[in-house]
Design a protein around this motif. Structure first.
Motif, PDB file in Angstrom:
ATOM      1  N   GLU A 299       0.847  -1.189   0.000  1.00 35.44           N
ATOM      2  CA  GLU A 299       0.000   0.000   0.000  1.00 35.44           C
ATOM      3  C   GLU A 299       0.882   1.239   0.000  1.00 35.44           C
ATOM      4  O   GLU A 299       1.997   1.230   0.529  1.00 35.44           O
TER       5      GLU A 299
ATOM      6  N   SER B  56      -2.914   4.983  -1.821  1.00 35.46           N
ATOM      7  CA  SER B  56      -3.896   3.902  -1.953  1.00 35.46           C
ATOM      8  C   SER B  56      -5.181   4.314  -1.249  1.00 35.46           C
ATOM      9  O   SER B  56      -5.129   4.943  -0.180  1.00 35.46           O
TER      10      SER B  56
ATOM     11  N   LYS C  45      -6.179  -1.254   3.590  1.00 39.22           N
ATOM     12  CA  LYS C  45      -5.490  -0.063   4.096  1.00 39.22           C
ATOM     13  C   LYS C  45      -6.332   0.596   5.189  1.00 39.22           C
ATOM     14  O   LYS C  45      -7.556   0.700   5.076  1.00 39.22           O
TER      15      LYS C  45
END
Length: 302
Positions: free
Chosen positions: A170, A174, A187
């Motif tokens: 990530e 993201s 995330k």
């Protein structure tokens, strides 16, 4: 790095690689956008023709568009860093400097200053082109400081919303909840507000977009470069999906870009009054030149 520099002596052409000779004779060097621009790609020798990017890579398409939109490619230098983008950028017939893990904006700061001192009567365009990791994560401090200092060059962020070159980690860009190979639980925090940060740091022309419309994307690229020449830092935040890490089938890459155009990458354009004045002047001059050219052609035909 000038038209004189890239043009070989006529007698020497026979000894040069065919690709180079074709680039000089049929490429965009010294030509206007109506002769060799995004509107007629495929009809002239492009600055970037081959690359090792993945099949269906939207980033590669956008990089190709960047090079086709340059106002003066023979007077341009690009800078980048580790990431997918540099694999294509480095294949273009424009000088490219490969930075070390996010320092592209620091290098561009020194380079643009040096060009203005060495060539006070010429425009030498400096453009950093890097991914979301190189621009907003690893290179964040150098990106921000170049903007805060008011450095006169263009920053283009290729936002594929992931570290696509190193396995799918990530990034700060993201979207929240994105499930990736190295973020299996999704995330945990929001996408960084890149354009808001750019505005707060002093960028005078800022655009966020998903480049699905070729003419619109080309206009933005040129505006950013023209403004950076005279006023200050400019920033383009472009959506360039990673179809591998986000599992987007090749035939659906364009549809995904259109979908993001209505979602996270709705078109936003910000400019200061000074930047607007430059854009209006330059675009009026270009229109006048094109009208005069068409009028001359009409006279010759009649």
């Amino acid at each position: 790095m000038s038209l004189k520099y890239v043009t070989p002596a006529e007698r020497f052409k026979r000894y040069l690689p065919k690709d180079y000779v074709e680039l000089v004779d049929y490429g965009p060097f010294g030509k206007s956008q109506d002769e060799a621009g995004p509107g007629n790609m495929g009809q002239f020798k492009e600055l970037m023709e081959e690359h090792p990017m993945c099949s269906g890579c939207w980033m590669a398409y956008y990089i190709r568009l960047i090079f086709a939109s340059l106002p003066c490619p023979e007077e341009t230098v690009t800078l980048g860093t580790a990431g997918c983008g540099r694999l294509a950028i480095s294949q273009a017939a424009v000088p490219f400097i490969y930075g070390n893990y996010g320092d592209q904006n620091a290098m561009a700061s020194g380079l643009s200053r040096a060009f203005r001192l060495r060539f006070p009567d010429k425009h030498k365009d400096v453009i950093t082109i890097a991914g979301d990791g190189g621009t907003m994560d690893i290179g964040f401090s150098m990106t921000m400081h170049s903007w805060i200092r008011g450095e006169k060059f263009t920053t283009i962020m290729l936002d594929n919303e992931v570290y696509g070159n190193t396995g799918g980690q990530e990034s700060g860009m993201s979207p929240k909840g994105a499930v990736l190979k190295m973020a299996p639980e999704g995330k945990k925090f929001e996408k960084m507000p890149a354009t808001a940060l750019a505005k707060a740091a002093g960028c005078v022309y800022i655009v966020k977009m998903s480049p699905t419309n070729i003419k619109k994307a080309a206009k933005v690229i040129r505006r950013a470069i023209f403004v950076a020449r005279e006023v200050g830092p400019t920033f383009i935040h472009a959506y360039t999906s990673c179809n591998i890490e986000y599992s987007i089938p090749t035939e659906e890459v364009f549809a995904d870009a259109r979908a993001q155009e209505k979602d996270r990458f709705q078109f936003e354009e910000y400019m200061t009054d000074e930047a607007k004045a430059v854009i209006e002047r330059v675009e009026a001059e270009e229109k006048a030149t094109l009208r005069a050219k068409k009028g001359k052609i009409a006279e010759e035909v009649s």
